[in-house]
Design a protein around this motif. Sequence first.
Motif, PDB file in Angstrom:
ATOM      1  N   GLY A   9      -1.101  -8.033   1.824  1.00  0.00           N
ATOM      2  CA  GLY A   9      -2.589  -7.953   2.146  1.00  0.00           C
ATOM      3  C   GLY A   9      -3.250  -6.725   1.834  1.00  0.00           C
ATOM      4  O   GLY A   9      -3.166  -6.345   0.451  1.00  0.00           O
ATOM      5  N   GLU A  10      -4.230  -6.149   2.671  1.00  0.00           N
ATOM      6  CA  GLU A  10      -4.849  -5.064   2.304  1.00  0.00           C
ATOM      7  C   GLU A  10      -4.096  -3.966   1.506  1.00  0.00           C
ATOM      8  O   GLU A  10      -3.093  -3.469   2.161  1.00  0.00           O
ATOM      9  CB  GLU A  10      -5.719  -4.538   3.299  1.00  0.00           C
ATOM     10  CG  GLU A  10      -6.882  -3.672   2.915  1.00  0.00           C
ATOM     11  CD  GLU A  10      -7.616  -3.065   4.345  1.00  0.00           C
ATOM     12  OE1 GLU A  10      -7.665  -4.069   5.386  1.00  0.00           O
ATOM     13  OE2 GLU A  10      -8.209  -2.239   4.027  1.00  0.00           O
ATOM     14  N   GLY A  11      -4.722  -3.395   0.502  1.00  0.00           N
ATOM     15  CA  GLY A  11      -3.937  -2.325  -0.112  1.00  0.00           C
ATOM     16  C   GLY A  11      -2.824  -2.600  -1.184  1.00  0.00           C
ATOM     17  O   GLY A  11      -2.257  -1.722  -1.972  1.00  0.00           O
ATOM     18  N   CYS A  12      -2.442  -3.993  -1.280  1.00  0.00           N
ATOM     19  CA  CYS A  12      -1.482  -4.268  -2.005  1.00  0.00           C
ATOM     20  C   CYS A  12      -1.860  -3.961  -3.592  1.00  0.00           C
ATOM     21  O   CYS A  12      -2.851  -4.178  -3.831  1.00  0.00           O
ATOM     22  CB  CYS A  12      -1.323  -5.801  -2.013  1.00  0.00           C
ATOM     23  SG  CYS A  12      -0.105  -6.503  -3.222  1.00  0.00           S
ATOM     24  N   ASN A  14       1.671  -7.220   5.575  1.00  0.00           N
ATOM     25  CA  ASN A  14       1.768  -5.802   5.260  1.00  0.00           C
ATOM     26  C   ASN A  14       2.057  -5.286   4.046  1.00  0.00           C
ATOM     27  O   ASN A  14       1.723  -4.174   3.501  1.00  0.00           O
ATOM     28  CB  ASN A  14       2.994  -5.243   6.134  1.00  0.00           C
ATOM     29  CG  ASN A  14       2.578  -5.270   7.789  1.00  0.00           C
ATOM     30  OD1 ASN A  14       1.554  -5.369   8.051  1.00  0.00           O
ATOM     31  ND2 ASN A  14       3.647  -5.115   8.254  1.00  0.00           N
ATOM     32  N   VAL A  59       0.653  -1.094  -0.058  1.00  0.00           N
ATOM     33  CA  VAL A  59      -0.016   0.104  -0.155  1.00  0.00           C
ATOM     34  C   VAL A  59       0.917   1.175   0.056  1.00  0.00           C
ATOM     35  O   VAL A  59       0.425   2.203  -0.539  1.00  0.00           O
ATOM     36  CB  VAL A  59      -0.970  -0.076   1.106  1.00  0.00           C
ATOM     37  CG1 VAL A  59      -0.057  -0.139   2.286  1.00  0.00           C
ATOM     38  CG2 VAL A  59      -2.117   0.894   1.159  1.00  0.00           C
ATOM     39  N   CYS A  72      -1.263 -10.452  -5.684  1.00  0.00           N
ATOM     40  CA  CYS A  72      -0.715 -10.181  -4.355  1.00  0.00           C
ATOM     41  C   CYS A  72      -0.459 -11.379  -3.419  1.00  0.00           C
ATOM     42  O   CYS A  72      -1.275 -11.590  -2.572  1.00  0.00           O
ATOM     43  CB  CYS A  72      -1.676  -9.185  -3.928  1.00  0.00           C
ATOM     44  SG  CYS A  72      -1.394  -7.541  -4.313  1.00  0.00           S
TER      45      CYS A  72
END
Length: 200
Positions: A161-164, A158, A149, A174
């Motif tokens: 995961g979310e925002g990759c 990190n 992210v 991802c």
Amino acid sequence: MAKSLLGLFLLAVLCTSRANAGYTVTFPSSGDVLDANTPYNVTWILNQDTPTEPAVDVRLVKGPPENLKEQMKICKSIDPAALSCPFLVPPTMATGIDYAITVGKDPANYGYTPFFTIQGVGEIPLTNNGCPNMGGHNCNSLATPCCGVNGFCGNGPNFCGEGCQAAYSNGGTCVQPEPAKEPVPNEPKAVPKRKRFVKF
Ligand SMILES: *[C@@H]1O[C@H](CO)[C@@H](O)[C@H](O)[C@H]1NC(C)=O
């Protein structure tokens, strides 16, 4: 935060541990644009109370993070306690958004800057086709497959995961690839299993 992530990434690429890094380079940094034919000072701090090496090189490197190529030695065998090295960017230096600097003698001790830009001969590209803070490069290394992210390559939740950012990640996904299984030589054939542990 972002800087240390890239440092971690580059160190991971070189199969060293972060604990070994002797120096944290404080200038240049991510987002900096250095102009050709202009004087700067590369600066760093020591990660230990006393330098790990009696002398260090300060090197300009360029390229994809898993294959950085030395462009020039900016300072050669200087005292790491100097914490600074003058850098007159050569007038003929090619423009690029994937320059970085290393401080150290042994690669295991290198401190890395994040990628920064040199404005020299040629235009700065208008579009950055890559993981945003990785100098136009995607995250192609199996060690750090995901464009997280924050726009840096890495692995684990990190980054993957979310925002990759899948478009810039290894294979366009991802996902942390399975590490290749190494054959186990001379594996004993019949080891009797005496006990079975069942975990809940
Ligand atoms: C670099 O550091 C030296 C010594 O501290 C200083 O005299 C000089 O002005 C600095 N140069 C730049 C471009 O900051």
